[in-house]
Design a protein around this motif. Sequence first.
Motif, mmCIF file in Angstrom:
data_model
loop_
_atom_site.group_PDB
_atom_site.id
_atom_site.type_symbol
_atom_site.label_atom_id
_atom_site.label_comp_id
_atom_site.label_asym_id
_atom_site.label_seq_id
_atom_site.Cartn_x
_atom_site.Cartn_y
_atom_site.Cartn_z
ATOM 1 N N LEU A 79 -42.138 19.795 3.796
ATOM 2 C CA LEU A 79 -43.050 19.074 4.735
ATOM 3 C C LEU A 79 -43.845 18.053 4.257
ATOM 4 N N LEU A 80 -43.482 16.659 4.246
ATOM 5 C CA LEU A 80 -44.315 15.764 3.652
ATOM 6 C C LEU A 80 -45.462 15.154 4.707
ATOM 7 N N THR A 81 -46.843 15.091 4.407
ATOM 8 C CA THR A 81 -47.590 14.335 5.293
ATOM 9 C C THR A 81 -47.621 12.780 4.862
ATOM 10 N N HIS A 82 -47.280 12.547 3.864
ATOM 11 C CA HIS A 82 -46.969 10.944 3.601
ATOM 12 C C HIS A 82 -46.431 10.755 2.284
ATOM 13 N N ALA A 83 -46.081 9.605 1.797
ATOM 14 C CA ALA A 83 -45.463 9.457 0.461
ATOM 15 C C ALA A 83 -46.229 8.688 -0.689
ATOM 16 N N HIS A 84 -47.547 8.983 -0.528
ATOM 17 C CA HIS A 84 -48.339 8.368 -1.653
ATOM 18 C C HIS A 84 -47.874 9.217 -2.927
ATOM 19 N N PRO A 85 -48.264 8.772 -4.183
ATOM 20 C CA PRO A 85 -47.967 9.396 -5.547
ATOM 21 C C PRO A 85 -48.419 10.728 -5.666
ATOM 22 N N ASP A 86 -49.915 10.857 -5.247
ATOM 23 C CA ASP A 86 -50.337 12.124 -5.191
ATOM 24 C C ASP A 86 -49.852 13.360 -4.306
ATOM 25 N N HIS A 87 -48.809 13.006 -3.558
ATOM 26 C CA HIS A 87 -48.090 13.824 -2.634
ATOM 27 C C HIS A 87 -46.652 14.123 -2.770
ATOM 28 N N PHE A 112 -40.717 7.148 6.557
ATOM 29 C CA PHE A 112 -39.664 6.801 5.693
ATOM 30 C C PHE A 112 -39.398 5.248 5.906
ATOM 31 N N ALA A 113 -39.373 4.865 7.309
ATOM 32 C CA ALA A 113 -39.225 3.530 7.481
ATOM 33 C C ALA A 113 -40.050 2.550 6.693
ATOM 34 N N PHE A 114 -41.306 2.822 6.540
ATOM 35 C CA PHE A 114 -42.537 1.905 5.911
ATOM 36 C C PHE A 114 -41.980 1.816 4.486
ATOM 37 N N TRP A 115 -41.792 2.795 3.696
ATOM 38 C CA TRP A 115 -41.573 2.848 2.093
ATOM 39 C C TRP A 115 -40.245 2.239 1.973
ATOM 40 N N SER A 116 -39.155 2.271 2.843
ATOM 41 C CA SER A 116 -37.921 1.876 2.636
ATOM 42 C C SER A 116 -37.708 0.470 3.002
ATOM 43 N N ASP A 117 -38.664 -0.346 3.434
ATOM 44 C CA ASP A 117 -38.477 -1.589 4.069
ATOM 45 C C ASP A 117 -38.702 -2.576 2.937
ATOM 46 N N MET A 128 -49.589 -2.010 -5.780
ATOM 47 C CA MET A 128 -49.237 -1.209 -4.865
ATOM 48 C C MET A 128 -47.537 -0.901 -4.725
ATOM 49 N N LYS A 129 -46.919 -1.872 -5.579
ATOM 50 C CA LYS A 129 -45.592 -1.925 -5.784
ATOM 51 C C LYS A 129 -45.011 -0.682 -6.304
ATOM 52 N N PRO A 130 -45.843 0.161 -7.162
ATOM 53 C CA PRO A 130 -45.012 1.627 -7.900
ATOM 54 C C PRO A 130 -45.326 2.543 -6.806
ATOM 55 N N PHE A 131 -46.123 2.469 -5.912
ATOM 56 C CA PHE A 131 -46.122 3.449 -4.935
ATOM 57 C C PHE A 131 -44.906 3.374 -4.173
ATOM 58 N N PHE A 132 -44.345 2.334 -3.723
ATOM 59 C CA PHE A 132 -43.017 2.033 -3.192
ATOM 60 C C PHE A 132 -41.952 2.539 -4.120
ATOM 61 N N GLN A 133 -41.848 2.438 -5.328
ATOM 62 C CA GLN A 133 -40.888 2.995 -6.269
ATOM 63 C C GLN A 133 -40.991 4.385 -6.221
ATOM 64 N N GLY A 134 -41.884 4.878 -6.331
ATOM 65 C CA GLY A 134 -42.191 6.472 -6.340
ATOM 66 C C GLY A 134 -41.673 7.074 -4.961
ATOM 67 N N ARG A 136 -39.498 5.771 -2.968
ATOM 68 C CA ARG A 136 -37.997 5.706 -2.849
ATOM 69 C C ARG A 136 -37.372 6.607 -3.751
ATOM 70 N N SER A 137 -37.902 6.925 -4.937
ATOM 71 C CA SER A 137 -37.419 7.985 -5.944
ATOM 72 C C SER A 137 -37.154 9.248 -5.223
ATOM 73 N N ALA A 138 -38.426 9.800 -4.645
ATOM 74 C CA ALA A 138 -38.530 10.837 -3.955
ATOM 75 C C ALA A 138 -37.377 10.916 -3.055
ATOM 76 N N PHE A 139 -37.417 9.900 -2.027
ATOM 77 C CA PHE A 139 -36.326 9.921 -0.917
ATOM 78 C C PHE A 139 -34.879 10.055 -1.179
ATOM 79 N N GLU A 140 -34.490 9.368 -2.534
ATOM 80 C CA GLU A 140 -33.299 9.338 -3.006
ATOM 81 C C GLU A 140 -32.996 10.719 -3.655
ATOM 82 N N ALA A 141 -34.006 11.293 -4.375
ATOM 83 C CA ALA A 141 -33.556 12.640 -4.749
ATOM 84 C C ALA A 141 -33.298 13.583 -3.807
ATOM 85 N N TYR A 142 -33.691 13.624 -2.567
ATOM 86 C CA TYR A 142 -33.416 14.631 -1.320
ATOM 87 C C TYR A 142 -32.448 13.892 -0.526
ATOM 88 N N ALA A 143 -31.967 12.858 -0.635
ATOM 89 C CA ALA A 143 -31.131 12.137 0.071
ATOM 90 C C ALA A 143 -29.918 13.014 0.758
#
Length: 262
Positions: A79-87, A112-117, A128-134, A136-143
Amino acid sequence: MAAPFDLLSGIGPDEAMSMTVAAGRHPSSAITVSTYLVEGKGRTILVDGGGGGIGGRGGRLHASLTAANVDARAIDRILLTHAHPDHIGGLVGALSSPQFPNAELVMHEAEFAFWSDDANLSRAPDAMKPFFQGARSAFEAYAARRRTISAGEVAPGIVIEHLPGHTPGHSAYRIDGGDASLLIWGDIVHYPDIQVPRPDVTIAFDVDQKAAAETRKRVLERVSATGELVAGMHLNFPGFARLSKTGQSFEIRHEPWSAELI
């Protein structure tokens, strides 16, 4: 996690340090980073994935699970509270592989929509761009095992609660224990000894600082009125607390370590 007080708005570094010391804490601006393991009703659930040790953020999740005799393959839901790097840092391994191969990744649809946009990515400051890359990497790993939700149960007895501001899809998870409950509130506060008594204080990582402060005040009002047990990724270890309110001031009482908090 190293995080200087000058990331805060609405308070100066000297006053922030004074409040920390006055609360009986070590004179440091470091932030606690936690995750939570929930076992019961046939489920083994992880709430957030810590920082994975990336950039000095956390890194003890997998050793802690091993010490608790929990195999990573036994985690069936994250269960993800949000997708910042420390989470999310502890969720993905080498070559973007999922660290929890049998787990379904669940998050609020707005997160999901925010970081995927791509438009959000292009507008983001370079820092902040690495935050988006991180993310998206997590989202893709569990796609193959990923689910977004806006409300309702995410597992038996666990309900998602949308608490936007820190990020657009920032969410809490409320666990119903029958005659008691626990609210895992994510990043409602980063510095509990500062932002509970001063909920107007925001942090640079808030996507919408005004909304984050408003959400924090609303949640603090509620949990101080109900006496509900709360957990948060940046509460002081062991990461559980209860709140109270006297006049217009909120106070936090960190719960001591216990095997049975609910």
